[in-house]
Design a protein around this motif. Structure first.
Motif, PDB file in Angstrom:
ATOM      1  N   GLY A 160      44.168 -26.506  27.677  1.00  0.00           N
ATOM      2  CA  GLY A 160      44.511 -27.777  27.044  1.00  0.00           C
ATOM      3  C   GLY A 160      43.879 -27.918  25.674  1.00  0.00           C
ATOM      4  N   ALA A 161      42.621 -27.472  25.566  1.00  0.00           N
ATOM      5  CA  ALA A 161      41.941 -27.538  24.265  1.00  0.00           C
ATOM      6  C   ALA A 161      42.623 -26.648  23.242  1.00  0.00           C
ATOM      7  CB  ALA A 161      40.480 -27.141  24.429  1.00  0.00           C
ATOM      8  N   MET A 162      43.040 -25.445  23.657  1.00  0.00           N
ATOM      9  CA  MET A 162      43.730 -24.547  22.736  1.00  0.00           C
ATOM     10  C   MET A 162      45.051 -25.134  22.264  1.00  0.00           C
ATOM     11  SD  MET A 162      43.158 -20.596  23.818  1.00  0.00           S
ATOM     12  CE  MET A 162      43.799 -20.797  25.475  1.00  0.00           C
ATOM     13  N   GLU A 163      45.759 -25.794  23.175  1.00  0.00           N
ATOM     14  CA  GLU A 163      47.019 -26.420  22.783  1.00  0.00           C
ATOM     15  C   GLU A 163      46.774 -27.510  21.740  1.00  0.00           C
ATOM     16  OE1 GLU A 163      48.619 -27.673  26.500  1.00  0.00           O
ATOM     17  OE2 GLU A 163      49.412 -25.692  27.014  1.00  0.00           O
ATOM     18  N   ALA A 164      45.728 -28.293  21.935  1.00  0.00           N
ATOM     19  CA  ALA A 164      45.393 -29.338  20.965  1.00  0.00           C
ATOM     20  C   ALA A 164      44.973 -28.732  19.631  1.00  0.00           C
ATOM     21  CB  ALA A 164      44.274 -30.225  21.520  1.00  0.00           C
ATOM     22  N   MET A 165      44.226 -27.642  19.681  1.00  0.00           N
ATOM     23  CA  MET A 165      43.815 -26.973  18.443  1.00  0.00           C
ATOM     24  C   MET A 165      45.024 -26.418  17.707  1.00  0.00           C
ATOM     25  SD  MET A 165      40.443 -24.983  19.853  1.00  0.00           S
ATOM     26  CE  MET A 165      39.064 -25.899  20.551  1.00  0.00           C
ATOM     27  N   GLY A 166      45.957 -25.838  18.436  1.00  0.00           N
ATOM     28  CA  GLY A 166      47.156 -25.296  17.818  1.00  0.00           C
ATOM     29  C   GLY A 166      47.982 -26.367  17.130  1.00  0.00           C
ATOM     30  N   LYS A 167      48.145 -27.511  17.799  1.00  0.00           N
ATOM     31  CA  LYS A 167      48.901 -28.617  17.202  1.00  0.00           C
ATOM     32  C   LYS A 167      48.206 -29.123  15.936  1.00  0.00           C
ATOM     33  CE  LYS A 167      51.010 -30.216  21.532  1.00  0.00           C
ATOM     34  NZ  LYS A 167      51.036 -31.297  22.551  1.00  0.00           N
ATOM     35  N   GLN A 168      46.874 -29.204  15.997  1.00  0.00           N
ATOM     36  CA  GLN A 168      46.137 -29.676  14.824  1.00  0.00           C
ATOM     37  C   GLN A 168      46.251 -28.677  13.675  1.00  0.00           C
ATOM     38  OE1 GLN A 168      44.759 -32.556  14.169  1.00  0.00           O
ATOM     39  NE2 GLN A 168      43.965 -31.934  12.166  1.00  0.00           N
ATOM     40  N   ARG A 169      46.187 -27.395  13.984  1.00  0.00           N
ATOM     41  CA  ARG A 169      46.287 -26.379  12.927  1.00  0.00           C
ATOM     42  C   ARG A 169      47.673 -26.413  12.281  1.00  0.00           C
ATOM     43  NH1 ARG A 169      43.527 -20.409  12.805  1.00  0.00           N
ATOM     44  NH2 ARG A 169      44.515 -19.660  10.895  1.00  0.00           N
ATOM     45  N   THR A 170      48.698 -26.593  13.104  1.00  0.00           N
ATOM     46  CA  THR A 170      50.052 -26.731  12.568  1.00  0.00           C
ATOM     47  C   THR A 170      50.147 -27.948  11.649  1.00  0.00           C
ATOM     48  OG1 THR A 170      51.126 -25.614  14.415  1.00  0.00           O
ATOM     49  CG2 THR A 170      52.459 -27.175  13.167  1.00  0.00           C
ATOM     50  N   ALA A 171      49.582 -29.059  12.095  1.00  0.00           N
ATOM     51  CA  ALA A 171      49.614 -30.273  11.270  1.00  0.00           C
ATOM     52  C   ALA A 171      48.903 -30.041   9.944  1.00  0.00           C
ATOM     53  CB  ALA A 171      48.970 -31.431  12.031  1.00  0.00           C
ATOM     54  N   GLU A 172      47.764 -29.370   9.981  1.00  0.00           N
ATOM     55  CA  GLU A 172      47.017 -29.105   8.747  1.00  0.00           C
ATOM     56  C   GLU A 172      47.791 -28.167   7.831  1.00  0.00           C
ATOM     57  OE1 GLU A 172      42.645 -29.761  10.860  1.00  0.00           O
ATOM     58  OE2 GLU A 172      43.236 -27.751  10.180  1.00  0.00           O
ATOM     59  N   ALA A 173      48.468 -27.169   8.419  1.00  0.00           N
ATOM     60  CA  ALA A 173      49.281 -26.253   7.615  1.00  0.00           C
ATOM     61  C   ALA A 173      50.431 -26.992   6.933  1.00  0.00           C
ATOM     62  CB  ALA A 173      49.827 -25.127   8.492  1.00  0.00           C
ATOM     63  N   GLN A 174      50.820 -28.104   7.521  1.00  0.00           N
ATOM     64  CA  GLN A 174      51.912 -28.907   6.960  1.00  0.00           C
ATOM     65  C   GLN A 174      51.405 -30.052   6.080  1.00  0.00           C
ATOM     66  OE1 GLN A 174      53.895 -29.976  10.601  1.00  0.00           O
ATOM     67  NE2 GLN A 174      55.099 -28.081  10.678  1.00  0.00           N
ATOM     68  N   GLY A 175      50.094 -30.049   5.816  1.00  0.00           N
ATOM     69  CA  GLY A 175      49.551 -31.003   4.857  1.00  0.00           C
ATOM     70  C   GLY A 175      48.634 -32.073   5.393  1.00  0.00           C
ATOM     71  N   ALA A 176      48.421 -32.114   6.703  1.00  0.00           N
ATOM     72  CA  ALA A 176      47.536 -33.135   7.271  1.00  0.00           C
ATOM     73  C   ALA A 176      46.077 -32.856   6.894  1.00  0.00           C
ATOM     74  CB  ALA A 176      47.679 -33.171   8.787  1.00  0.00           C
ATOM     75  N   GLU A 177      45.262 -33.893   6.938  1.00  0.00           N
ATOM     76  CA  GLU A 177      43.836 -33.755   6.645  1.00  0.00           C
ATOM     77  C   GLU A 177      43.160 -32.902   7.728  1.00  0.00           C
ATOM     78  OE1 GLU A 177      39.905 -36.621   5.956  1.00  0.00           O
ATOM     79  OE2 GLU A 177      41.910 -37.493   6.200  1.00  0.00           O
ATOM     80  N   ARG A 178      42.232 -32.072   7.315  1.00  0.00           N
ATOM     81  CA  ARG A 178      41.525 -31.219   8.272  1.00  0.00           C
ATOM     82  C   ARG A 178      40.612 -32.064   9.163  1.00  0.00           C
ATOM     83  NH1 ARG A 178      43.079 -26.289   7.653  1.00  0.00           N
ATOM     84  NH2 ARG A 178      43.807 -25.604   5.613  1.00  0.00           N
ATOM     85  N   HIS A 179      40.590 -31.711  10.436  1.00  0.00           N
ATOM     86  CA  HIS A 179      39.828 -32.473  11.417  1.00  0.00           C
ATOM     87  C   HIS A 179      38.498 -31.766  11.669  1.00  0.00           C
ATOM     88  CE1 HIS A 179      38.566 -34.818  14.718  1.00  0.00           C
ATOM     89  NE2 HIS A 179      39.060 -34.081  15.692  1.00  0.00           N
ATOM     90  N   VAL A 180      37.452 -32.302  11.071  1.00  0.00           N
ATOM     91  CA  VAL A 180      36.096 -31.762  11.243  1.00  0.00           C
ATOM     92  C   VAL A 180      35.388 -32.635  12.264  1.00  0.00           C
ATOM     93  CG1 VAL A 180      33.886 -31.260  10.135  1.00  0.00           C
ATOM     94  CG2 VAL A 180      36.030 -30.850   8.897  1.00  0.00           C
ATOM     95  N   ILE A 181      34.964 -32.001  13.360  1.00  0.00           N
ATOM     96  CA  ILE A 181      34.280 -32.745  14.414  1.00  0.00           C
ATOM     97  C   ILE A 181      32.771 -32.616  14.265  1.00  0.00           C
ATOM     98  CG2 ILE A 181      36.178 -32.550  16.062  1.00  0.00           C
ATOM     99  CD1 ILE A 181      34.664 -30.244  17.394  1.00  0.00           C
ATOM    100  N   ASP A 182      32.074 -33.629  14.720  1.00  0.00           N
ATOM    101  CA  ASP A 182      30.617 -33.565  14.819  1.00  0.00           C
ATOM    102  C   ASP A 182      30.296 -33.277  16.276  1.00  0.00           C
ATOM    103  OD1 ASP A 182      27.825 -33.942  14.850  1.00  0.00           O
ATOM    104  OD2 ASP A 182      27.941 -35.436  13.253  1.00  0.00           O
ATOM    105  N   TYR A 183      29.559 -32.204  16.521  1.00  0.00           N
ATOM    106  CA  TYR A 183      29.255 -31.817  17.891  1.00  0.00           C
ATOM    107  C   TYR A 183      28.324 -32.808  18.592  1.00  0.00           C
ATOM    108  CZ  TYR A 183      31.161 -27.203  16.677  1.00  0.00           C
ATOM    109  OH  TYR A 183      31.974 -26.178  16.282  1.00  0.00           O
TER     110      TYR A 183
END
Length: 311
Positions: A160-183
């Motif tokens: 599930g985490a990988m699927e979410a990461m993939g969707k976020q990476r696709t969004a960023e490749a299409q111009g969305a702001e990068r999602h930087v998390i604080d651990y």
């Protein structure tokens, strides 16, 4: 004993520069040859924290050249995108640190060691398996980031985490702001208010988010969309065959959610080395071993003779 001298240096990595600090022993003489140790920082950390100002500094006082560097994409080192935590490149960073050390006329290329803290400990273990220029190594409360991200960091749902990461990476490749998390939470109090109880999370917050250990480049951050690089990675893969150098593992006996206690015993058991040792600091935790004088003193009482006898 007088303090070590610190030199700020940069050297070329794959396509960017690495920022590092060289800790030189008291009475340093450039005409002599010294054993040298690469010190690798934890995930979300930087060279100015425990890998540098505690362990590299302590080793330099004992006569070693010690190099603490900022990981690629992090701290003062170069590389884009920022806050990437890619295990393959993190291990490559250690190899480039060795390349730099062996280029120095005052370093004995046949006496190179390596030490790492938390995630840096496991990266050091993996680097030693594939770079036998490392003649001896120490893991301080080392954590296998691949296991950690498949388990706690993905809430035990890696697919599930990988699927979410993939969707976020696709969004960023299409111009969305990068999602930087604080651990980590902003403070221990806010962590507790959010229902967090794990000793590692709360003590990490106390270290990284307060004057105790806080540094400008210790961002405790990760680029979410690129964390999938660690999902299929195992710091200890092939240790039974390739990890033949002398090994010292240091852990505390207070287990926490990051898993250093279990990872320490696992690599101690799996390593092919015939000269391997594990030291358990009784009564101390993962983050105590970052900077607290008594447990660090216990660790260094093991680390210093270990390296002096093998380098």
């Amino acid at each position: 004993m007088t303090e070590a001298t610190v030199r700020n240096v940069t050297y070329r990595n794959l396509g960017w520069d690495t920022a590092a600090d060289i800790y030189l022993p008291p009475g340093f003489d450039e005409t002599k040859k010294y054993p040298a140790i690469v010190s690798t920082h934890p995930i979300g950390s930087c060279k100015d924290q425990t890998s540098g100002n505690v362990y590299a500094a302590g080793l330099a006082k004992e006569g070693f050249i010690a190099l603490a560097f900022d990981a690629s994409f992090q701290g003062a080192s170069g590389g884009e995108h920022r806050f990437m935590e890619d295990p393959a490149i993190r291990v490559s960073d250690i190899r480039f640190a060795i390349d730099y050390l062996v280029s120095l006329p005052y370093v004995d290329a046949e006496r190179i060691g390596a030490i790492g803290v938390c995630g840096g400990g496991a990266y050091t273990i993996h680097a030693a398996m594939t770079d036998h220029r490392i003649k001896a190594l120490t893991s301080i409360t080392g954590v296998n980031f691949g296991r950690l991200i498949r388990e706690a960091f993905s809430e035990f749902n890696p697919v599930g985490a990988m699927e979410a990461m993939g969707k976020q990476r696709t969004a960023e490749a299409q111009g969305a702001e990068r999602h930087v998390i604080d651990y980590l939470p902003p403070s221990v109090e806010e962590g507790r208010q959010a229902g967090l109880t794990d000793i590692d999370v709360l003590e990490a917050t106390d270290y990284y988010k307060t004057p105790r250990g806080q540094k400008p480049n210790g961002a405790t951050s990760g680029l979410f969309s690129f964390n999938s690089a660690a999902m299929g990675w195992d710091a200890f893969l092939k240790a039974e065959v390739l990890l033949t150098q002398p090994l010292l593992v240091v852990i505390g006996d207070k287990p926490g959610g990051f898993g250093a206690y279990r990872d320490g015993w696992e690599i101690y058991g799996r390593a092919a080395s015939q000269d391997k040792h594990i030291y358990v600091a009784e009564g101390w935790s993962h983050y105590d071993l970052y900077d607290q004088p008594e447990p660090v003193g216990l660790a260094m009482a093991q680390v210093v003779p270990f390296f002096k006898e093998r380098l």
